[in-house]
Design an enzyme around this catalytic site. Structure first.
Site, PDB file in Angstrom:
ATOM      1  N   ASP A  49      73.414  56.279  -3.048  1.00 22.40           N
ATOM      2  CA  ASP A  49      71.956  56.105  -3.088  1.00 22.40           C
ATOM      3  C   ASP A  49      71.521  55.103  -2.024  1.00 22.40           C
ATOM      4  O   ASP A  49      71.680  53.898  -2.191  1.00 22.40           O
ATOM      5  CB  ASP A  49      71.523  55.609  -4.475  1.00 22.40           C
ATOM      6  CG  ASP A  49      70.003  55.498  -4.574  1.00 22.40           C
ATOM      7  OD1 ASP A  49      69.350  56.550  -4.714  1.00 22.40           O
ATOM      8  OD2 ASP A  49      69.474  54.381  -4.454  1.00 22.40           O
ATOM      9  N   TYR A  54      66.642  50.312   3.212  1.00 18.49           N
ATOM     10  CA  TYR A  54      67.875  49.527   3.035  1.00 18.49           C
ATOM     11  C   TYR A  54      68.568  49.237   4.374  1.00 18.49           C
ATOM     12  O   TYR A  54      69.508  48.455   4.432  1.00 18.49           O
ATOM     13  CB  TYR A  54      68.876  50.230   2.095  1.00 18.49           C
ATOM     14  CG  TYR A  54      68.359  50.530   0.702  1.00 18.49           C
ATOM     15  CD1 TYR A  54      67.164  49.994   0.227  1.00 18.49           C
ATOM     16  CD2 TYR A  54      69.074  51.365  -0.156  1.00 18.49           C
ATOM     17  CE1 TYR A  54      66.696  50.290  -1.051  1.00 18.49           C
ATOM     18  CE2 TYR A  54      68.618  51.657  -1.430  1.00 18.49           C
ATOM     19  CZ  TYR A  54      67.423  51.125  -1.863  1.00 18.49           C
ATOM     20  OH  TYR A  54      66.968  51.424  -3.135  1.00 18.49           O
ATOM     21  N   LYS A  79      65.141  57.708   1.019  1.00 18.87           N
ATOM     22  CA  LYS A  79      63.780  57.574   0.453  1.00 18.87           C
ATOM     23  C   LYS A  79      62.779  57.233   1.545  1.00 18.87           C
ATOM     24  O   LYS A  79      63.088  56.458   2.459  1.00 18.87           O
ATOM     25  CB  LYS A  79      63.759  56.451  -0.598  1.00 18.87           C
ATOM     26  CG  LYS A  79      64.878  56.515  -1.620  1.00 18.87           C
ATOM     27  CD  LYS A  79      64.788  55.430  -2.684  1.00 18.87           C
ATOM     28  CE  LYS A  79      66.039  55.414  -3.544  1.00 18.87           C
ATOM     29  NZ  LYS A  79      67.081  54.484  -3.122  1.00 18.87           N
ATOM     30  N   HIS A 112      59.694  56.453  -2.267  1.00 22.89           N
ATOM     31  CA  HIS A 112      60.256  55.211  -2.822  1.00 22.89           C
ATOM     32  C   HIS A 112      59.334  54.538  -3.849  1.00 22.89           C
ATOM     33  O   HIS A 112      59.808  53.890  -4.781  1.00 22.89           O
ATOM     34  CB  HIS A 112      60.547  54.240  -1.667  1.00 22.89           C
ATOM     35  CG  HIS A 112      61.686  53.308  -1.914  1.00 22.89           C
ATOM     36  ND1 HIS A 112      62.593  52.956  -0.951  1.00 22.89           N
ATOM     37  CD2 HIS A 112      62.084  52.642  -3.024  1.00 22.89           C
ATOM     38  CE1 HIS A 112      63.474  52.118  -1.452  1.00 22.89           C
ATOM     39  NE2 HIS A 112      63.189  51.914  -2.709  1.00 22.89           N
TER      40      HIS A 112
HETATM   41  N1  LIG Z   1      64.095  52.876  -6.122  1.00 26.60           N
HETATM   42  C1  LIG Z   1      64.023  51.564  -6.182  1.00 26.60           C
HETATM   43  O1  LIG Z   1      62.947  50.965  -6.098  1.00 26.60           O
HETATM   44  C2  LIG Z   1      65.280  50.765  -6.364  1.00 26.60           C
HETATM   45  C3  LIG Z   1      65.184  49.389  -6.656  1.00 26.60           C
HETATM   46  C4  LIG Z   1      66.380  48.694  -6.842  1.00 26.60           C
HETATM   47  C5  LIG Z   1      67.594  49.344  -6.762  1.00 26.60           C
HETATM   48  N2  LIG Z   1      67.649  50.668  -6.459  1.00 26.60           N
HETATM   49  C6  LIG Z   1      68.952  51.392  -6.340  1.00 26.60           C
HETATM   50  O2  LIG Z   1      69.765  51.102  -7.462  1.00 26.60           O
HETATM   51  C7  LIG Z   1      70.963  50.456  -7.039  1.00 26.60           C
HETATM   52  C8  LIG Z   1      71.408  49.432  -8.066  1.00 26.60           C
HETATM   53  O3  LIG Z   1      70.413  48.456  -8.329  1.00 26.60           O
HETATM   54  P1  LIG Z   1      70.551  46.931  -7.933  1.00 26.60           P
HETATM   55  O4  LIG Z   1      71.457  46.830  -6.766  1.00 26.60           O
HETATM   56  O5  LIG Z   1      69.209  46.364  -7.817  1.00 26.60           O
HETATM   57  O6  LIG Z   1      71.175  46.265  -9.252  1.00 26.60           O
HETATM   58  P2  LIG Z   1      72.541  46.415 -10.114  1.00 26.60           P
HETATM   59  O7  LIG Z   1      73.362  47.539  -9.678  1.00 26.60           O
HETATM   60  O8  LIG Z   1      72.111  46.329 -11.549  1.00 26.60           O
HETATM   61  O9  LIG Z   1      73.270  45.036  -9.809  1.00 26.60           O
HETATM   62  C9  LIG Z   1      73.869  44.753  -8.585  1.00 26.60           C
HETATM   63  C10 LIG Z   1      74.341  43.289  -8.624  1.00 26.60           C
HETATM   64  O10 LIG Z   1      75.314  43.124  -9.641  1.00 26.60           O
HETATM   65  C11 LIG Z   1      76.569  42.695  -9.082  1.00 26.60           C
HETATM   66  N3  LIG Z   1      77.625  43.484  -9.748  1.00 26.60           N
HETATM   67  C12 LIG Z   1      77.939  44.797  -9.525  1.00 26.60           C
HETATM   68  N4  LIG Z   1      78.913  45.198 -10.339  1.00 26.60           N
HETATM   69  C13 LIG Z   1      79.249  44.148 -11.111  1.00 26.60           C
HETATM   70  C14 LIG Z   1      80.212  43.960 -12.143  1.00 26.60           C
HETATM   71  N5  LIG Z   1      81.005  44.947 -12.540  1.00 26.60           N
HETATM   72  N6  LIG Z   1      80.280  42.719 -12.718  1.00 26.60           N
HETATM   73  C15 LIG Z   1      79.456  41.717 -12.322  1.00 26.60           C
HETATM   74  N7  LIG Z   1      78.529  41.835 -11.364  1.00 26.60           N
HETATM   75  C16 LIG Z   1      78.416  43.049 -10.744  1.00 26.60           C
HETATM   76  C17 LIG Z   1      76.483  42.985  -7.595  1.00 26.60           C
HETATM   77  O11 LIG Z   1      77.207  42.009  -6.871  1.00 26.60           O
HETATM   78  P3  LIG Z   1      78.173  42.330  -5.599  1.00 26.60           P
HETATM   79  O12 LIG Z   1      77.529  43.416  -4.810  1.00 26.60           O
HETATM   80  O13 LIG Z   1      78.177  41.003  -4.883  1.00 26.60           O
HETATM   81  O14 LIG Z   1      79.490  42.705  -6.169  1.00 26.60           O
HETATM   82  C18 LIG Z   1      74.988  42.850  -7.319  1.00 26.60           C
HETATM   83  O15 LIG Z   1      74.631  41.484  -7.153  1.00 26.60           O
HETATM   84  C19 LIG Z   1      70.575  49.851  -5.676  1.00 26.60           C
HETATM   85  O16 LIG Z   1      71.698  49.525  -4.886  1.00 26.60           O
HETATM   86  C20 LIG Z   1      69.735  50.966  -5.111  1.00 26.60           C
HETATM   87  O17 LIG Z   1      70.555  52.012  -4.641  1.00 26.60           O
HETATM   88  C21 LIG Z   1      66.513  51.394  -6.272  1.00 26.60           C
END
Ligand SMILES: NC(=O)c1ccc[n+]([C@@H]2O[C@H](COP(=O)([O-])OP(=O)(O)OC[C@H]3O[C@@H](n4cnc5c(N)ncnc54)[C@H](OP(=O)(O)O)[C@@H]3O)[C@@H](O)[C@H]2O)c1
Length: 288
Positions: A49, A54, A79, A112
């Site tokens: 994704d 990004y 997006k 997005h």
């Molecule tokens: N459409 C939108 O508006 C939107 C908004 C936000 C996100 N997204 C998408 O959704 C994806 C995920 O959301 P997100 O990145 O905001 O949040 P998330 O996946 O809930 O959390 C990511 C964070 O958690 C840490 N992490 C990952 N796995 C872990 C584990 N097993 N144990 C402990 N910590 C862990 C990561 O650190 P490290 O990377 O340092 O390991 C990073 O800081 C994004 O990458 C993006 O593709 C879309």
């Protein structure tokens, strides 16, 4: 009983399929994205994704192309940026994605956020539909749309269909939202599920902000799994496609190791709350 493995796919309204676990790359630095995406692909992830915003479409797609995995087994999302939600803006975004990635087609392209006003939103949607009709994009959808934005889009699609025929206005295949036990968005989820729209869950592990929650800790102990794994399993069992992000090898492994246990109905309920607590932005409430 809900049986999944990392190769499980859901059918989309477009007729294509989407792998049930995604790998998010928001905030993954461009100079790391190829290496970590390659690592995820080695572990079995098949769905990435990304987004224009990004700034890592190129290295993420490079990992897909170099993986040796047949293209039809891979799934790549991008997006239209929030500031480009208009017909021309979306056309530019799509063109840029093809130039940067060199992919022959994109599996899923989303708007997005519901910005740009009604004219901008519907114009951007029209650009996605055109790209789909040209065979460049397989499935299209939206992210961060409130029910009022979705209704506006559905009314538009129906008006096009009334004039031009079924499918001519495009089909919403995916809704991507922040979803987790502290933000379950029941009305949005119901709206999408009633139409067969697949829900992708972003920030599925709340960016780590809720790991100390007592109900979550209890389940982590019960199943001998990490809080992140419990939250990802909750997401899968709610019927969502979680998109965990990590640049840490051990965590990328951990986040894929969620297919050997199952939460009971009581376990799911013990974690689910009525809170409305986004940990990211929340454009669903935008009234523009
Ligand atoms: N459409 C939108 O508006 C939107 C908004 C936000 C996100 N997204 C998408 O959704 C994806 C995920 O959301 P997100 O990145 O905001 O949040 P998330 O996946 O809930 O959390 C990511 C964070 O958690 C840490 N992490 C990952 N796995 C872990 C584990 N097993 N144990 C402990 N910590 C862990 C990561 O650190 P490290 O990377 O340092 O390991 C990073 O800081 C994004 O990458 C993006 O593709 C879309």
């Amino acid at each position: 009983m809900t049986k999944f493995d990392i190769n499980t796919k859901y059918s989309l309204p477009s007729g294509y399929e989407i792998p049930v676990l995604g790998y998010g790359v928001y905030q993954t630095p461009a100079d790391q994205a190829e290496e970590v995406t390659s690592y995820a692909l080695k572990l079995g992830y098949r769905h990435v994704d990304s987004a224009v915003a990004y700034r890592n479409e190129e290295p993420s797609a490079a990992a897909l192309k170099k993986s040796g995995i047949p293209r039809n087994e891979l799934f790549f999302t991008s997006k239209v940026p929030p500031k480009q939600i208009s017909y021309e803006g979306a056309k530019d975004a799509i063109k840029g994605t093809f130039e940067r990635t060199g992919l022959e087609y994109i599996d899923l392209y989303l708007l997005h956020a519901p910005y740009g006003g009604k004219e901008g939103r519907l114009g951007a949607w029209r650009a996605l539909v055109e790209a789909q009709q040209e065979g460049k994009i397989r499935s299209i959808g939206v992210s961060n749309y409130g029910v009022h934005h979705l209704q506006e889009l559905e009314d538009y699609i129906k008006s096009v269909e009334a004039k031009e025929g079924k499918g001519k206005g495009g089909v919403i295949s995916v809704g991507q939202y922040e979803l987790h036990p502290w933000l379950t968005r029941p009305l949005l989820v119901e709206w999408c599920k009633a139409r067969g729209i697949i829900l992708e869950a972003y920030a599925p592990i709340t960016r780590g902000t809720r790991f100390e929650d007592p109900a979550l800790q209890k389940l982590a102990k019960k199943f001998n799994k990490s809080p992140a794994q419990i939250l990802l399993r909750w997401s899968l069992q709610k019927g969502f496609v979680p998109l965990p992000k990590s640049v840490t090898h051990k965590r990328i492994e951990e986040n894929a190791d969620i297919f050997d246990f199952e939460l009971s109905r009581d376990d799911l309920d013990s974690l689910t709350t009525n809170e409305y607590s986004p940990c990211c932005w929340d454009p669903t409430t935008s009234q523009d």
